[in-house]
Scaffold this active site. Structure first.
Site, short mmCIF file in Angstrom:
data_model
loop_
_atom_site.label_atom_id
_atom_site.label_comp_id
_atom_site.label_asym_id
_atom_site.label_seq_id
_atom_site.Cartn_x
_atom_site.Cartn_y
_atom_site.Cartn_z
N GLY A 59 39.96 74.65 48.30
CA GLY A 59 40.11 75.65 47.80
C GLY A 59 41.46 75.16 46.35
O GLY A 59 40.80 73.57 45.48
N ARG B 222 46.27 108.86 20.16
CA ARG B 222 47.11 110.46 20.84
C ARG B 222 48.11 110.98 20.61
O ARG B 222 49.20 109.92 20.41
CB ARG B 222 47.05 108.74 22.44
N GLU C 258 39.35 78.06 38.54
CA GLU C 258 39.34 76.79 38.02
C GLU C 258 41.64 75.93 38.03
O GLU C 258 41.45 75.33 37.52
CB GLU C 258 39.26 76.55 36.96
N THR D 27 43.91 77.01 40.50
CA THR D 27 45.49 78.64 40.62
C THR D 27 46.83 78.36 39.44
O THR D 27 46.95 76.68 38.95
CB THR D 27 46.01 78.78 41.89
C1 LIG Z 1 35.36 84.82 41.54
C2 LIG Z 1 35.94 83.35 40.82
C3 LIG Z 1 34.68 82.37 41.12
C4 LIG Z 1 34.74 81.20 41.37
N1 LIG Z 1 33.92 80.11 40.47
C5 LIG Z 1 33.93 78.88 41.15
C6 LIG Z 1 33.13 78.08 40.63
O1 LIG Z 1 32.23 77.75 40.18
N2 LIG Z 1 32.98 76.37 41.09
C7 LIG Z 1 34.20 76.15 41.96
O2 LIG Z 1 33.76 74.93 42.41
N3 LIG Z 1 34.52 76.55 41.90
C8 LIG Z 1 35.20 78.34 41.54
N4 LIG Z 1 36.26 79.31 42.57
C9 LIG Z 1 37.11 78.71 43.27
C10 LIG Z 1 38.24 78.50 42.93
O3 LIG Z 1 38.07 77.51 42.28
C11 LIG Z 1 38.85 78.45 44.13
O4 LIG Z 1 38.90 80.37 44.71
C12 LIG Z 1 40.83 78.32 43.18
O5 LIG Z 1 40.45 76.74 42.77
C13 LIG Z 1 41.78 78.42 44.60
O6 LIG Z 1 41.60 78.48 46.11
P1 LIG Z 1 41.72 79.36 46.92
O7 LIG Z 1 40.53 80.36 46.59
O8 LIG Z 1 41.23 78.73 48.41
O9 LIG Z 1 43.04 79.87 46.90
P2 LIG Z 1 44.38 78.55 47.87
O10 LIG Z 1 43.77 77.22 47.64
O11 LIG Z 1 44.34 78.92 49.87
O12 LIG Z 1 45.33 79.21 47.64
C14 LIG Z 1 46.49 81.24 48.68
C15 LIG Z 1 47.63 80.21 47.36
O13 LIG Z 1 48.39 78.88 47.81
C16 LIG Z 1 48.45 78.26 46.92
N5 LIG Z 1 48.74 77.46 47.39
C17 LIG Z 1 48.25 76.53 47.11
N6 LIG Z 1 48.66 75.30 48.02
C18 LIG Z 1 49.89 75.55 47.01
C19 LIG Z 1 50.25 73.99 46.44
N7 LIG Z 1 50.29 73.03 46.90
N8 LIG Z 1 51.55 74.70 46.18
C20 LIG Z 1 52.45 76.03 45.53
N9 LIG Z 1 50.74 76.85 45.90
C21 LIG Z 1 50.03 76.58 46.71
C22 LIG Z 1 47.80 78.81 45.33
O14 LIG Z 1 48.30 79.30 44.11
C23 LIG Z 1 47.43 80.60 45.83
O15 LIG Z 1 48.70 81.31 45.31
C24 LIG Z 1 35.50 80.38 42.47
C25 LIG Z 1 36.38 81.38 43.08
C26 LIG Z 1 36.60 82.76 42.36
C27 LIG Z 1 37.55 83.33 43.53
#
Ligand SMILES: Cc1cc2nc3c(=O)[nH]c(=O)nc-3n(C[C@H](O)[C@H](O)[C@H](O)COP(=O)(O)OP(=O)(O)OC[C@H]3O[C@@H](n4cnc5c(N)ncnc54)[C@H](O)[C@@H]3O)c2cc1C
Lengths: 264, 384
Positions: free
Chosen positions: B130, B267, B363, B365
């Site tokens: 992620g 409203r 893209e 977080t």
């Molecule tokens: C609706 C949707 C559409 C998407 N579309 C695409 C797409 O088209 N193509 C694609 O490739 N991906 C896509 N994604 C994936 C998206 O880019 C990832 O969900 C995102 O990059 C975060 O990864 P994760 O969900 O695994 O979160 P995690 O990486 O598990 O993060 C969980 C939490 O930990 C925090 N965190 C993690 N590491 C750190 C750090 N080093 N320092 C501080 N905080 C941290 C994060 O900020 C977050 O709050 C999509 C996701 C969704 C939900």
């Protein structure tokens, strides 16, 4: 197929305001739009062109500002726009308008089909399309809801009637007026909008189209508007609820109390 | 505010706004409810020549840049942040080809995307990759003239609906992220299928799915750039498309703000429109301030990128963070202004609040974006 679409500028509101003294429409401060029925005419013209090739020309008679509305038709894909604009055209009724448009069509030349909206939303006369056909000596069909076939010198279309439709065949050139059921108008495209930006809108005067000024504008208009008003609708209505049998029963009871002769 | 858009940019914005008002707004709530993919709206965009605004002219596009793309995304998102993603997600899938494709690849794929005939998608994320994109496990092994792909991508926008996929896979596991490569994979390739379609909180008209590769063989010509460039392809692409997410957030915020103002004037409580209460007025004023600041930052970042700037990770991250945090705040406040009605599905703002949330997540977080910004700052200051 060379197609001319007639386009009119109308106020973009349902509540047309009239100048009580001159009995003319107040256009100041009201957004000007293309007569909504004409947008279906434009769309149909473009569709025929896409099918058969040729050109679509938008034609309007109006004040110089109408040029900008005509420009927007180029954004939809119209090839060329012509505005008939001259003081001599001012105050035209439907007859004088049809005359001026017919001279415009003559000057455009080589026209196979003329498409108009069924009527304009400001005057609501539905006269200009048929009058134009008469002036040109072309056959015409009103309220067209579908073109079944169109080819060199021939058109077959469906004319909407109150309880169905008629199939009408005509030789071309001809005039049709269209209803909104005929199509769904497209939105402009970027490439056409860019073309529109640069396009020259042809503005033709009465002299340019060789019109007899005695037949144009107020002079050429036998119709005199004496008074205009927006009718007030004050009918009280009541919806009767329930299934069909209940509704019929309630309705019958109502009618009985109203002392109308009730059958059966 | 006058942003001194060119005549062409102004036209793009107006046309997108017209489509949003006439075609998207009337169906936004329904598509959200049903999770319906907006193929019909994409057809309208295609007929209006908007699909190719950011694609070079020699490949059938309009030759605009990120700003042109952002203008479209903003206006579409004003009406629906989910429907706009069919367009924006295609941008994300297309930029790897624009930036790193060779002429043949561009000739083959860009014209159909520019004309709207084909949609694109971008596949980087996996179950264990992620925020830490270096965790990609999908592999690509060269076998004769073909690469053989195995693995599963997760949460891919436009997954299943798009025709062209740019996918990051591992070609050399021992090298970590430097062993990644990017590929173009076409829908319909044997061994390439789609997993489950996700059931989401917001942007429900967008389709988010798994991409499953099982001995999927693709011609080796589908490699983008060189082997080992995959991570760079992904990072450079995301730097460029983050302003697109920012524009999506901006549009969602703008739409919510407009609903809030309109509602506050209608409203009536305590015998007067709620817009006459200072408490409401200040909320509206704050919304307007934040949205305008967000727009200024988004547009300026786009212009900076389009000017040919080389390094803009920080700016790109900043505008994404700012605009998405703004969207979350503004949409939440919009629900507040509408009170209980704001919480109801018949009113459009609860959806906007749900739609806004994703812009803080995907893209990269907002936490990761702040990491990027801070890292750049520290680098800059250590040079001085
Ligand atoms: C609706 C949707 C559409 C998407 N579309 C695409 C797409 O088209 N193509 C694609 O490739 N991906 C896509 N994604 C994936 C998206 O880019 C990832 O969900 C995102 O990059 C975060 O990864 P994760 O969900 O695994 O979160 P995690 O990486 O598990 O993060 C969980 C939490 O930990 C925090 N965190 C993690 N590491 C750190 C750090 N080093 N320092 C501080 N905080 C941290 C994060 O900020 C977050 O709050 C999509 C996701 C969704 C939900």
């Amino acid at each position: 197929m060379n197609i001319v679409v007639c386009v009119k500028q109308v106020p973009g509101t349902m509540e047309v305001k009239m100048n009580k003294e001159t009995n003319t429409i107040i256009r100041e401060g009201v957004e000007a739009i293309i007569n909504p029925f004409d947008t279906y005419a434009i769309e149909e013209g473009l569709r025929i062109k896409e099918q058969t090739g040729g050109r679509v020309t938008a034609l309007s008679m109006g004040i110089p500002a109408v040029a900008e509305l005509l420009r927007s038709t180029i954004g939809l894909g119209v090839d060329e726009a012509v505005l008939l604009s001259d003081r001599a055209f001012a105050g035209a009724d439907t007859l004088a308008t049809a005359y001026a448009l017919s001279k415009g069509v003559d000057k455009i030349g080589n026209v196979d089909l003329i498409i108009c909206g069924k009527q304009a939303t400001d005057g609501d006369t539905a006269q200009v399309g048929p009058s134009l056909a008469e002036k040109l000596g072309y056959p015409h069909t009103t309220y067209v809801r579908k073109i079944e076939e169109i080819r060199d010198g021939y058109i077959r279309c469906q004319r909407m009637t109150e309880d169905g439709y008629e199939v009408v065949e005509m030789p071309l050139p001809a005039v049709i007026t269209v209803v909104k059921e005929i199509n769904e108008p497209r939105l402009p495209s970027l490439k056409n909008m860019m073309r529109a930006k640069k396009a020259v809108i042809n503005v033709w005067t009465a002299d340019d189209i060789g019109a007899d000024k005695n037949l144009c504008g107020l002079k050429g208009s036998p119709t005199q508007v004496v008074k205009t008003f927006v009718p007030v609708h004050e009918i009280e209505s009541e919806m009767i609820e329930g299934d069909a049998a209940e509704q019929a029963k309630k309705l019958a009871e109502k009618l009985m109390t109203m002392k109308f002769p009730v059958c059966g | 505010m006058n942003y001194f858009l060119t005549e062409e940019q102004q036209m793009i914005k107006e046309l997108a706004a017209k489509i949003a008002e006439e075609k998207i707004a009337p169906v936004a709530i329904q598509y959200d409810e049903e999770g319906k993919f907006p193929h019909d709206i994409m057809k309208v965009l295609a007929d209006s020549d908007l699909c190719g605004v950011y694609i070079p002219e020699e490949y059938g596009g309009l030759g605009g840049g990120i700003l042109e793309m952002a203008l479209v995304v903003e206006e579409l998102s004003r009406a629906c942040g989910g429907i706009s993603l069919a367009f924006a997600g295609t941008g994300l899938g297309t930029f790897p080809i624009i930036l790193f494709g060779n002429d043949e690849q561009k000739q083959k794929y860009l014209p159909d995307i520019a004309s709207g005939k084909k949609l694109a998608a971008f596949g980087l994320t996996e179950a264990d990759a992620g925020s830490d994109a270096a965790g990609v496990r999908t592999t690509a092994v060269l076998d004769g003239d073909e690469y053989v792909l195995n693995g599963t991508k997760q949460w891919i926008t436009n997954g299943g609906e798009a025709d062209v996929y740019t996918v990051v896979a591992c070609t050399n596991r021992s090298k970590g992220a430097r062993g990644f490569s990017a590929f173009i994979v076409e829908k319909g390739t044997p061994g390439f299928s789609f997993g489950k379609k996700e059931n989401k909180m917001g942007i429900r008209a967008s389709c988010t799915s798994e991409l499953v590769f099982e001995n999927c063989r693709i011609p080796k010509e589908n490699l983008l750039a060189r082997e080992g460039m995959g991570f760079i392809v992904a990072m450079k692409t995301l730097d460029r498309t983050r302003p697109g997410v920012a524009a999506q957030a901006l549009g969602i915020a703008q739409g919510a703000f407009e609903e809030a103002v309109k509602y506050s004037k209608q409203r009536v409580q305590f015998g007067q429109p709620i817009s006459s209460f200072q408490a409401i007025q200040h909320i509206l004023a704050d919304m307007a301030i934040q949205i305008e600041a967000s727009r200024a930052l988004v547009y300026q970042t786009c212009r900076f990128i389009d000017s040919g700037a080389k390094d803009f990770s920080k700016e790109s991250a900043m505008c994404k963070v700012f605009a998405s945090d703004t969207a979350m705040k503004v949409t939440t406040d919009a629900v507040q202004v509408l009170g209980g009605y704001g919480y109801m599905k018949e009113y459009p703002v609860e959806k906007k609040m749900r739609d806004a949330k994703i812009t803080q997540i995907y893209e990269g977080t907002n936490q990761i974006q702040r990491n990027v910004i801070a890292l750049e700052l520290i680098k800059e200051f250590s040079k001085k």
